[in-house]
Design an enzyme around this catalytic site. Structure first.
Site, PDB file in Angstrom:
ATOM      1  N   VAL A  11       0.844  -1.203   0.000  1.00  0.00           N
ATOM      2  CA  VAL A  11       0.000   0.000   0.000  1.00  0.00           C
ATOM      3  C   VAL A  11       0.880   1.254   0.000  1.00  0.00           C
ATOM      4  O   VAL A  11       0.749   2.125  -0.867  1.00  0.00           O
ATOM      5  CB  VAL A  11      -0.956   0.015   1.224  1.00  0.00           C
ATOM      6  N   GLU A 159      -4.047  -6.285  -4.034  1.00  0.00           N
ATOM      7  CA  GLU A 159      -2.735  -6.738  -4.499  1.00  0.00           C
ATOM      8  C   GLU A 159      -2.913  -7.261  -5.916  1.00  0.00           C
ATOM      9  O   GLU A 159      -3.990  -7.772  -6.247  1.00  0.00           O
ATOM     10  CB  GLU A 159      -2.224  -7.890  -3.612  1.00  0.00           C
ATOM     11  N   PHE A 256     -16.376 -11.309  -7.355  1.00  0.00           N
ATOM     12  CA  PHE A 256     -16.137 -12.084  -6.120  1.00  0.00           C
ATOM     13  C   PHE A 256     -17.097 -13.262  -5.966  1.00  0.00           C
ATOM     14  O   PHE A 256     -17.522 -13.603  -4.876  1.00  0.00           O
ATOM     15  CB  PHE A 256     -16.117 -11.166  -4.881  1.00  0.00           C
ATOM     16  N   CYS A 267      -5.013  -9.905   3.871  1.00  0.00           N
ATOM     17  CA  CYS A 267      -6.069  -8.980   4.331  1.00  0.00           C
ATOM     18  C   CYS A 267      -7.360  -9.659   4.761  1.00  0.00           C
ATOM     19  O   CYS A 267      -7.754  -9.553   5.921  1.00  0.00           O
ATOM     20  CB  CYS A 267      -6.354  -7.965   3.238  1.00  0.00           C
TER      21      CYS A 267
HETATM   22  C1  UGA Z   1      -8.439  -7.404  -0.365  1.00  0.00           C
HETATM   23  C2  UGA Z   1      -9.579  -6.510  -0.855  1.00  0.00           C
HETATM   24  O1  UGA Z   1     -10.103  -7.036  -2.069  1.00  0.00           O
HETATM   25  C3  UGA Z   1      -9.099  -5.081  -1.081  1.00  0.00           C
HETATM   26  O2  UGA Z   1     -10.194  -4.239  -1.448  1.00  0.00           O
HETATM   27  C4  UGA Z   1      -8.475  -4.546   0.211  1.00  0.00           C
HETATM   28  O3  UGA Z   1      -7.967  -3.234   0.047  1.00  0.00           O
HETATM   29  C5  UGA Z   1      -7.332  -5.474   0.617  1.00  0.00           C
HETATM   30  O4  UGA Z   1      -7.861  -6.807   0.804  1.00  0.00           O
HETATM   31  C6  UGA Z   1      -6.757  -4.975   1.903  1.00  0.00           C
HETATM   32  O5  UGA Z   1      -7.478  -4.951   2.916  1.00  0.00           O
HETATM   33  O6  UGA Z   1      -5.612  -4.497   1.908  1.00  0.00           O
HETATM   34  P1  UGA Z   1      -6.387  -8.632  -1.580  1.00  0.00           P
HETATM   35  O7  UGA Z   1      -5.961  -9.156  -0.244  1.00  0.00           O
HETATM   36  O8  UGA Z   1      -5.361  -8.067  -2.484  1.00  0.00           O
HETATM   37  O9  UGA Z   1      -7.491  -7.470  -1.421  1.00  0.00           O
HETATM   38  O10 UGA Z   1      -7.054  -9.860  -2.306  1.00  0.00           O
HETATM   39  P2  UGA Z   1      -8.427 -10.160  -3.067  1.00  0.00           P
HETATM   40  O11 UGA Z   1      -8.293  -9.865  -4.494  1.00  0.00           O
HETATM   41  O12 UGA Z   1      -9.567  -9.565  -2.328  1.00  0.00           O
HETATM   42  O13 UGA Z   1      -8.483 -11.743  -2.906  1.00  0.00           O
HETATM   43  C7  UGA Z   1      -8.515 -12.338  -1.614  1.00  0.00           C
HETATM   44  C8  UGA Z   1      -8.678 -13.824  -1.723  1.00  0.00           C
HETATM   45  O14 UGA Z   1      -9.979 -14.155  -2.180  1.00  0.00           O
HETATM   46  C9  UGA Z   1      -7.715 -14.509  -2.682  1.00  0.00           C
HETATM   47  O15 UGA Z   1      -7.253 -15.701  -2.095  1.00  0.00           O
HETATM   48  C10 UGA Z   1      -8.568 -14.799  -3.904  1.00  0.00           C
HETATM   49  O16 UGA Z   1      -8.132 -15.901  -4.644  1.00  0.00           O
HETATM   50  C11 UGA Z   1      -9.906 -15.085  -3.244  1.00  0.00           C
HETATM   51  N1  UGA Z   1     -11.059 -14.865  -4.156  1.00  0.00           N
HETATM   52  C12 UGA Z   1     -11.351 -13.630  -4.624  1.00  0.00           C
HETATM   53  C13 UGA Z   1     -11.853 -15.951  -4.519  1.00  0.00           C
HETATM   54  O17 UGA Z   1     -11.608 -17.111  -4.099  1.00  0.00           O
HETATM   55  N2  UGA Z   1     -12.912 -15.745  -5.346  1.00  0.00           N
HETATM   56  C14 UGA Z   1     -13.225 -14.516  -5.815  1.00  0.00           C
HETATM   57  O18 UGA Z   1     -14.229 -14.399  -6.563  1.00  0.00           O
HETATM   58  C15 UGA Z   1     -12.419 -13.434  -5.447  1.00  0.00           C
END
Ligand code: UGA
Length: 436
Positions: A11, A159, A256, A267
């Site tokens: 960030v 990320e 999502f 996160c």
């Molecule tokens: C998450 C949030 O999406 C951000 O908005 C937030 O700013 C960030 O946390 C934070 O608090 O700093 P991030 O940790 O980068 O972002 O990851 P995501 O893209 O949200 O994915 C999280 C997990 O969910 C991953 O393991 C991903 O594979 C999984 N996921 C995501 C799914 O299994 N299915 C989906 O449809 C989406």
């Protein structure tokens, strides 16, 4: 105008790089000297698309990197972007926020500036008012929101999309009292993001908004994963078709809803845990949030039962894990579901080989010589009894009958259904697809 940014994780570093590339004078501060040296030389400690390029542009312009907090005395704006990890008991660890507040307080004690301090780190409600503010006042011997401003400004970047999200946020939240500092903050953000909606609210509301956001995202994922497990047990049912159709309903939305091995990363899991603990601490039973978390915790067991169903016993079997990063386009393995799966399979005495286009080095730091590391997909699959696709890297879409030719047993378990339409000439099981 000088901008200080404390904490150069993805960030802080993205923000520092983007602002410097837009010609702002930026000082990025981190206590980790080794990290500072790397960043100063244009090397990013994390793999993040476009970050290195933006960092280098920033360094050529006006970005300074240091581990010296005293630089903050010259800053007009200070962003706090330090980590707020999870303690062993699941509660939030605020020690880095406290240290940063203390260092800022000391640095601004003698300044003639009236800086604005933005808290970007994810913190439980009450942190700005009850923890950050008193420390700043004590250390600076000045009055908050009179001699300097404190504003809660949560971050929503993802990320693997950090630079884009830093440049184009969907909203800007500014929490705190209506002071001259809030007016200045409004002017500052309107200039950088002219058309982005700004929301002015209290500290506590700004802080809970961030948890509401992340816990809702976690909820969508656990919901679709639960449905996916149901589909998996209905002949011919397909979770992707279900997700596609419900996603067309504007009240639900399509994002999502990608079923898989559960949510990981630095996160969502820790923020869910912090919110559950916070909720308990104020006397509200977080029944629903706990169910979301439990559903996520159980998702790996679904994959293990698929492996057992096809392989029989796991002991001594060679199992290939495709992808250890918590999602594609990052080398971050923090709270990655793959890591959890590997640990469980090792307990069952499986022989593990892993492949990941970016995260092998980080994976080695956890497992050392306990598992094998393959740099090519072919090496990863050769002699394997079973391959499990965990991270949705594009490379894995290319797998075909030929790639599987040297597998001992041609068994693929696909947690993301990337090969669902392919004829692989072996046994194929996908999370969320009912057996035919
Ligand atoms: C998450 C949030 O999406 C951000 O908005 C937030 O700013 C960030 O946390 C934070 O608090 O700093 P991030 O940790 O980068 O972002 O990851 P995501 O893209 O949200 O994915 C999280 C997990 O969910 C991953 O393991 C991903 O594979 C999984 N996921 C995501 C799914 O299994 N299915 C989906 O449809 C989406």
């Amino acid at each position: 105008m000088k901008i200080g940014i404390i904490g150069l994780g993805f960030v802080g570093l993205s923000l520092a790089s983007v602002l410097a590339s837009k010609n702002y004078n930026v000082i990025g501060i981190d206590t980790d000297k080794k990290k500072c040296l790397e960043i100063e030389n244009g090397i990013t400690p994390i793999f993040e698309p476009d970050l290195e390029k933006t960092l280098r542009t920033g360094l050529k312009k006006s970005l300074i990197i240091s581990n010296e907090f005293s630089f903050l005395k010259d800053c007009d704006i200070i962003f706090v972007t330090v980590g707020t990890p999870q303690k062993n008991n699941g509660k939030i660890e605020l020690s880095m926020i406290k240290k940063a507040s203390s260092a800022i307080g000391q640095a601004i004690r003698k300044t003639s500036k009236n800086p604005i301090i933005f808290i970007k780190s994810t913190v439980i409600p009450g942190t700005a008012e009850n923890i950050v503010l008193p420390i700043l006042e004590k250390q600076s011997r000045k009055k908050a929101n009179k001699d300097f401003g404190v504003i809660s400004n949560p971050e929503f970047l993802q990320e693997s999309n950090a630079i884009h999200d830093t440049k184009y946020p969907h909203a800007i939240i500014l929490g705190g009292p209506e002071t001259k500092y809030m007016k200045k903050a409004k002017a500052f953000f309107s200039k950088i993001h002219p058309n982005v909606k700004m929301i002015f609210t209290e500290y506590q509301t700004a802080e809970i908004i961030k948890y509401a956001n992340n816990s809702f995202l976690a909820t969508k994922i656990s919901f679709i994963n639960q449905l996916s497990n149901i589909c998996q047990n209905i002949p011919n049912a397909n979770i992707d078709d279900v997700a596609k159709v419900i996603g067309l309903d504007p009240r639900i939305g399509k994002l999502f809803l990608n079923a898989g091995p559960g949510y990981g990363g630095s996160c969502l899991p820790k923020d869910m845990s912090a919110l559950i603990n916070f909720s308990d601490s104020i006397g509200v039973n977080p029944t629903f949030l706990k169910a979301v978390e439990k559903t996520n915790d159980e998702q790996i067991d679904n994959i293990i039962s698929l492996i057992k169903k096809t392989l029989g016993q796991i002991r001594s079997k060679r199992i290939t894990i495709l992808g250890t990063a918590f999602k594609p386009n990052t080398n971050d393995i923090r709270a990655s579901k793959s890591i959890e799966l590997i640990k469980k399979l090792l307990k069952n005495n499986a022989k593990i080989t892993v492949h990941d286009p970016k995260a092998l080095e980080n994976t080695k730091k956890i497992f050392g010589s306990k598992i094998n590391y393959a740099t090519s997909l072919q090496d990863a699959l050769d002699k394997s009894n079973c391959a499990v696709i965990m991270t949705q890297w594009k490379q894995y879409n290319q797998l075909n009958k030929n790639s599987l030719r040297n597998m001992k047993n041609k068994i693929i378990i696909d947690s993301r259904r990337v090969l669902v339409k392919k004829e692989l000439g072996g046994k194929y099981f996908a999370v969320g697809i009912g057996g035919r």
